[in-house]
Every structure is written in C-alpha cells, then in structure tokens.
Design an enzyme around this catalytic site. Structure first.
Site, PDB file in Angstrom:
ATOM      1  N   ARG A   1      54.061  10.991  44.268  1.00  0.00           N
ATOM      2  CA  ARG A   1      53.494  11.792  45.373  1.00  0.00           C
ATOM      3  C   ARG A   1      54.050  13.213  45.435  1.00  0.00           C
ATOM      4  NH1 ARG A   1      53.994   6.796  47.495  1.00  0.00           N
ATOM      5  NH2 ARG A   1      51.983   5.760  47.688  1.00  0.00           N
TER       6      ARG A   1
ATOM      7  N   LYS B   1      47.886  27.180  41.789  1.00  0.00           N
ATOM      8  CA  LYS B   1      46.728  26.396  41.335  1.00  0.00           C
ATOM      9  C   LYS B   1      47.123  25.602  40.100  1.00  0.00           C
ATOM     10  CE  LYS B   1      42.871  29.349  42.796  1.00  0.00           C
ATOM     11  NZ  LYS B   1      41.731  30.154  42.293  1.00  0.00           N
TER      12      LYS B   1
ATOM     13  N   GLU C   1      43.850  40.929  31.657  1.00  0.00           N
ATOM     14  CA  GLU C   1      44.170  40.610  33.058  1.00  0.00           C
ATOM     15  C   GLU C   1      45.092  41.683  33.654  1.00  0.00           C
ATOM     16  OE1 GLU C   1      42.620  38.127  34.433  1.00  0.00           O
ATOM     17  OE2 GLU C   1      42.264  36.617  32.881  1.00  0.00           O
TER      18      GLU C   1
ATOM     19  N   LYS D   1      49.327  40.438  41.405  1.00  0.00           N
ATOM     20  CA  LYS D   1      48.845  39.089  41.722  1.00  0.00           C
ATOM     21  C   LYS D   1      49.565  38.560  42.963  1.00  0.00           C
ATOM     22  CE  LYS D   1      47.339  34.672  40.738  1.00  0.00           C
ATOM     23  NZ  LYS D   1      46.598  33.811  39.854  1.00  0.00           N
TER      24      LYS D   1
ATOM     25  N   GLU E   1      42.350  31.486  48.933  1.00  0.00           N
ATOM     26  CA  GLU E   1      41.097  32.105  48.529  1.00  0.00           C
ATOM     27  C   GLU E   1      40.010  32.043  49.593  1.00  0.00           C
ATOM     28  OE1 GLU E   1      40.384  31.406  44.398  1.00  0.00           O
ATOM     29  OE2 GLU E   1      38.517  32.543  44.423  1.00  0.00           O
TER      30      GLU E   1
ATOM     31  N   ARG F   1      41.593  37.157  47.980  1.00  0.00           N
ATOM     32  CA  ARG F   1      41.986  36.603  46.671  1.00  0.00           C
ATOM     33  C   ARG F   1      40.798  36.666  45.700  1.00  0.00           C
ATOM     34  NH1 ARG F   1      45.883  31.362  45.220  1.00  0.00           N
ATOM     35  NH2 ARG F   1      45.520  31.402  42.991  1.00  0.00           N
TER      36      ARG F   1
ATOM     37  N   ASN G   1      38.754  37.934  40.978  1.00  0.00           N
ATOM     38  CA  ASN G   1      37.604  37.572  40.139  1.00  0.00           C
ATOM     39  C   ASN G   1      36.965  38.768  39.455  1.00  0.00           C
ATOM     40  OD1 ASN G   1      37.677  34.822  40.505  1.00  0.00           O
ATOM     41  ND2 ASN G   1      36.494  34.937  42.405  1.00  0.00           N
TER      42      ASN G   1
ATOM     43  N   HIS H   1      35.286  38.568  36.143  1.00  0.00           N
ATOM     44  CA  HIS H   1      35.191  37.148  35.792  1.00  0.00           C
ATOM     45  C   HIS H   1      33.804  36.552  36.006  1.00  0.00           C
ATOM     46  CE1 HIS H   1      39.453  37.443  35.275  1.00  0.00           C
ATOM     47  NE2 HIS H   1      39.581  36.156  34.993  1.00  0.00           N
TER      48      HIS H   1
ATOM     49  N   HIS I   1      33.241  35.115  32.638  1.00  0.00           N
ATOM     50  CA  HIS I   1      33.178  33.661  32.423  1.00  0.00           C
ATOM     51  C   HIS I   1      31.886  33.267  31.737  1.00  0.00           C
ATOM     52  CE1 HIS I   1      36.282  32.012  35.505  1.00  0.00           C
ATOM     53  NE2 HIS I   1      36.763  32.026  34.271  1.00  0.00           N
TER      54      HIS I   1
ATOM     55  N   HIS J   1      39.405  34.348  26.287  1.00  0.00           N
ATOM     56  CA  HIS J   1      39.218  34.618  27.717  1.00  0.00           C
ATOM     57  C   HIS J   1      39.348  36.114  28.030  1.00  0.00           C
ATOM     58  CE1 HIS J   1      39.224  33.961  32.016  1.00  0.00           C
ATOM     59  NE2 HIS J   1      40.370  34.617  32.111  1.00  0.00           N
TER      60      HIS J   1
END
Ligand SMILES: NC(=O)c1ccc[n+]([C@@H]2O[C@H](COP(=O)([O-])OP(=O)(O)OC[C@H]3O[C@@H](n4cnc5c(N)ncnc54)[C@H](O)[C@@H]3O)[C@@H](O)[C@H]2O)c1
Ligand SMILES: [Zn+2]
Length: 512
Positions: A283, A305, A347, A385, A395, A399, A403, A406, A410, A422
């Site tokens: 947990r 994340k 990035e 960041k 987000e 945030r 993107n 992206h 993407h 990427h």
C-alpha cells in the site's frame, strides 16, 4: 554535509536573503558572524578593536570548521570569511558557495545606516567601501556561482540563489527536495540518512546498471546500507505490467517491508515504473528518484506522476505518488547517447518558452554549449517544471502549459510509429503550434523564427516529414487524452516566457 554558503561584499543582503532561502528550502539558517559573537561573548567591532583582525579571522576559521558535523544548512558568511585559503577550501568541500554581488551604489545605500556595526568600513563609508571592493575584486569574481542582487526583492534573490544552488523544496504534492548536484550520487547514502530513509533497493535498467549502479551502491554502502539491485530490461517496450510484476516480486524476494525505500536509478521509464511499483507495494512505500537522462531530470522525475503503458496506449495506468527526494547528478549524463541528450533538449527549450527567457536564449547557443554546461541546463530546466507543478500539482489549470508542443507532437510521434523520438516530435509540434499561434494573432512571427532556430541549433527537426499524412495526424490529435468535448485545448506560446491555453476546434488550420 553539503551546506549552501552565501558570500560576498557587506550589504548584499546575505543574512536577509539567507533567512528567506532557508525558509523556502526548509533548512536551518546560520549567520556565521552571530555564531562568532556568541562564542566570543562580544560583538565583532569589539573583537576587532580589542584583539585585532587576525584573532577575528581565527575565530572565523574555527566556527566555520564546526559546521562540518552540522546538518545541511544555509550559512551566511562575513564579507571576508573566505579570504583565507583554508576557509575557502573548507567551504567548497563541504558545500557550495553562492557569491552575492551588487553595484557600489546599492551597497552604499544599504550600508549607510549601519556602518558603525562594520568595523572595516568605519569612518568615511564611500572611499572605504570602494577600496575594499577593489582589493577583493579578483577574489569575489573567482567564485563560479554568482548572483546580482541589485533592484530585486529578498524573495527574488532567494529564488535566484535557489536556481544557482540547484535546490528546491516541493510541497504541493507530498514534501520533498529536488537537488541538482554534480557527483551528487556519491552522497546518495548521506542524503537518505538525512531524511530518515531506510533499507534501500535500487531499481535500474540493464544499460544504466552497467554504467552507474556501482557508484550508487558504493555511496549507499559507505553510509552503512546494504542495498540490493534489481535490474529490468531497458526501453519503453518494457514499461508494462509484466515488468511491474517482476519488480514487485523482486521487492518481496529482497524482503522489503513498509519502511524500505525504492531508488529509481534510470530514465523516465525506470522512474515511472519504480514509482508506481512503490506506490502499490504494501500500500505504498517510500521512493527516491535518481534520474539519469536529461528528459527525466528536467521533466519525468518531477511532479509525482507514475505509471506504465498498456498495449492500447501509453501511460494509461498510473498514480500520483510523489518521491521523497529527487537527486539529479548532471555528471551521469556523460554516458547518455547524444540522440537522447538532443531529444531531452526539446523539453528544456519548451521550458524556456513557457517561463524562462534566459534559459531559452542559452539553448540557442547550440549543442556544444549545452554539453559544456549541462549542470546549468538541468538547474534551469528543472526549476521551470517545479514552478508549474507547485502551482498546479493535479493539472487543474496552469500545469497544462507543460503540454506546449505536445498536442501536435504526440500525434506526430504516434503517426511516425515512434520512429521519431519523443523530443524530435515535440520540437516539430512546438514549431507547428507556434506558427498557428502567430497565424491567429496571438504571437508574432519573430517568435516562430526564434523557436525554429533554437531547435535547429540543437540538431532537432522542425518540420512534419513530407510523407506523413496530415489527416492521420489530425485523427491522432482528436484521440489525444487532452481533448475536451468540442475543441482541443492547446498550450500556445504568445511570447518567449509565456504560454496561453486556447481551445481550438479547427484542427486543419493548425497544420497549414
Ligand atoms: N512521469 C512523468 O511526469 C513523465 C514526464 C515525461 C515523460 N515521462 C516518461 O518518461 C519516459 C521517457 O524517459 P527517458 O527519455 O528518460 O527514457 P528511458 O528511461 O527509456 O531512457 C532512454 C534510454 O537511455 C538509457 N539511459 C538512461 N540513462 C542513461 C545514461 N546516463 N547513460 C546511458 N544510457 C542511459 C536507457 O537505458 C534507455 O535506453 C516515457 O516512458 C515517458 O512516458 C514521464
Ligand atoms: Zn514530453
């Protein structure tokens, strides 16, 4: 222990800024002059007057040396504290020195009311201060980390110092430090101990294991730990449930309990999987990120994340689960293949565009400059960041600025069947989105040129490959998870240092 020493001419605000900085970083603050006064039982002017400057400097050396055993602190130093070679060597061994510099006029203004407390400046302030600065000019300018404090508030200078020191304390989602430190991996054990973290296990991939696991293991052993190493195959293809399962089983076999600590040593794939495995094992147990790619240092390791891919799509399963520490050691990037470094730079440029014009202009100096200045690149890239995720950890709003590039990127990455890396796809996406921003009047054309030339100077592509079908890209954008009901929300650049969230429904025009 690694302290942060604040040094520089009298009147630069080392104590005021130091207190602020200590508060921001959740560290103790030490004013060395006050320590000396307490020990001597008299004020510095009295020591100087009764015992001379030599005795004062001896006391300075003695109190500096006592800091060796102290926990990590912010230490404000007197304006001449590092004149002695032994003192300087000590400070540089036990921490990093940030030099505060200011114009004479700023110093005069600040010192005007307190010259009596500063014996070396007693009497006519201006000629004395001018002479003092002249005498120490070379000395002060020999410290590599320097900030200019003129015209800025204590808060702003504390932030400048944080940037220079590569230190942040995050608190919006869990509480943890993010540290940028060359050869920091050698202090990994100490850093764990200072945070009460126990029984570490390293999770890494088979590339990184051969290159860097030994250093981490040695550092942990030197602090009395007996770490296990769990190695999984490298690459996005292995960011899947089967590998997570393998990691969970490895934890069980190693006898990890609720007090153990998982150390993710690797790129974003290792960070995402180790963090997720830690979030679910018993947990939830503690984890620490030691990112080894540029992308993971400035992006993936920060923000909590974690997760893995399904055959149906990337990052579909995951959890918000912040680490207890992120340690970025830029030295580890020496072994990173150039293509990975370049990809990560996309990035970094993105972060410059979002909110750090200086970082953006540094990136424009090209790949050779970047390679020679990786620590600065990581420090600044990480700071952007952190600023964004501290404001909006889950987000809900800003945030989404991350993107930038992206939405198109993407889609281009997907349609290329991941033949584009990427970062390459993100560079293309950022240019396309900047052009669209100019087309709808949000940005000037100068911005498009600046962004394009920055990516080019780093060896990144700036155009959608001719053969790539535009309708497939549009379809891919529509299935992107950032879509809202009617329109897709883009993070569009409006100027270097600023993006805006804009809903777009006419996707065809984005690619024109
Ligand atoms: N959690 C987040 O917020 C977040 C954000 C962005 C990206 N990501 C994820 O990050 C992943 C991409 O991360 P990445 O680009 O670091 O990929 P990666 O982890 O696959 O690393 C890239 C390659 O470099 C190798 N490598 C790593 N460090 C090295 C070193 N120091 N020297 C030599 N080789 C080294 C790895 O073995 C791998 O082959 C994606 O899965 C993406 O979804 C997550
Ligand atoms: Zn990205």
């Amino acid at each position: 222990m690694t302290h942060i020493f604040l040094y520089g001419p009298p009147g630069t605000g080392k104590s005021t800024v130091g207190r602020k900085l200590a508060q921001n970083l959740n560290l103790p603050f030490i004013d060395l002059d006050r320590v000396i006064e307490e020990e001597a039982g008299m004020s510095i002017p009295q020591i100087m007057e009764q015992q001379g400057e030599g005795t004062f400097r001896d006391l300075e050396t003695a109190s500096l040396k006592k800091l060796a055993g102290e926990q990590e602190s912010i230490v404000a130093l007197g304006g001449g504290a590092l004149l002695r070679d032994v003192n300087r060597a000590f400070a540089e061994k036990h921490g990093r020195v940030i030099l505060f510099m200011a114009e004479l006029s700023t110093l005069l203004e600040r010192l005007h009311y307190e010259a009596g407390k500063r014996p070396l400046l007693a009497g006519d302030l201006k000629p004395k201060l001018t002479a003092l600065l002249e005498k120490r000019r070379e000395h002060y300018h020999s410290f590599p980390l320097m900030i200019h404090v003129d015209g800025k508030s204590a808060e702003q200078n504390a932030y400048q110092a944080q940037l220079a020191a590569g230190r942040h304390h995050l608190s919006a989602m869990g509480e943890y430090d993010a540290v940028v430190q060359s050869r920091g991996i050698d202090q990994l054990g100490e850093m764990l101990k200072a945070r009460g973290l126990q029984n570490p296990i390293l999770v890494t991939d088979d590339n990184v294991a051969n290159l860097h696991a030994e250093k981490a293991v040695t550092a942990l052993r030197n602090s009395g730990f007996d770490p296990r190493v769990l190695t999984v195959p490298a690459g996005e293809a292995y960011k899947k449930l089967e590998t997570i399962s393998q990691i969970w089983k490895g934890f069980l076999e190693a006898g990890l309990d609720r007090k153990s600590t998982v150390i993710a040593l690797g790129g974003g794939v290792i960070g995402d999987m180790s963090g997720f495995a830690a979030s679910t094992y018993m947990r939830g147990i503690a984890w620490v990120g030691v990112p080894t790619t540029l992308l993971s240092m400035v992006d993936a390791s920060l923000g909590g994340k974690t997760g893995f891919d399904l055959p149906e799509g990337k990052n579909l399963i995951g959890a918000f689960y912040p680490p207890k520490l992120v340690l970025a050691d830029p030295q580890l990037l020496d072994t990173l293949p150039e293509a990975e470094l370049i990809s990560g730079m996309a990035e970094v440029v993105k972060h410059g565009i979002i909110s750090d014009p200086e970082l953006f202009s540094l990136c424009g100096r090209g790949l050779d400059w970047v390679k020679a200045n990786l620590e600065e690149v990581v420090r600044r890239g990480m700071a952007v960041k952190i600023k964004v995720i501290e404001e909006d950890p889950y987000e809900k709003g800003v945030r989404a600025a991350l993107n930038l590039g992206h939405t198109v990127g993407h889609a281009v990455e997907l349609v290329s069947r991941f033949n584009l890396r990427h970062g390459e796809a993100i560079a293309i996406g950022t240019v396309v989105e900047a052009r669209y921003s100019a087309q709808i009047g949000r940005a000037g054309h100068g911005l498009v040129d600046a962004v394009t030339s920055s990516f080019k100077s780093l060896g990144l592509p700036v155009q959608i490959p001719d053969a790539m079908p535009r309708d497939e890209i549009i379809r891919a954008m529509r299935v992107d998870k950032k879509k809202t009901a009617k329109a897709i929300r883009f993070a569009l650049p409006v100027e270097i240092g600023k993006v805006e969230l804009v809903n777009v429904d006419d996707l065809e025009s984005v690619l024109e």
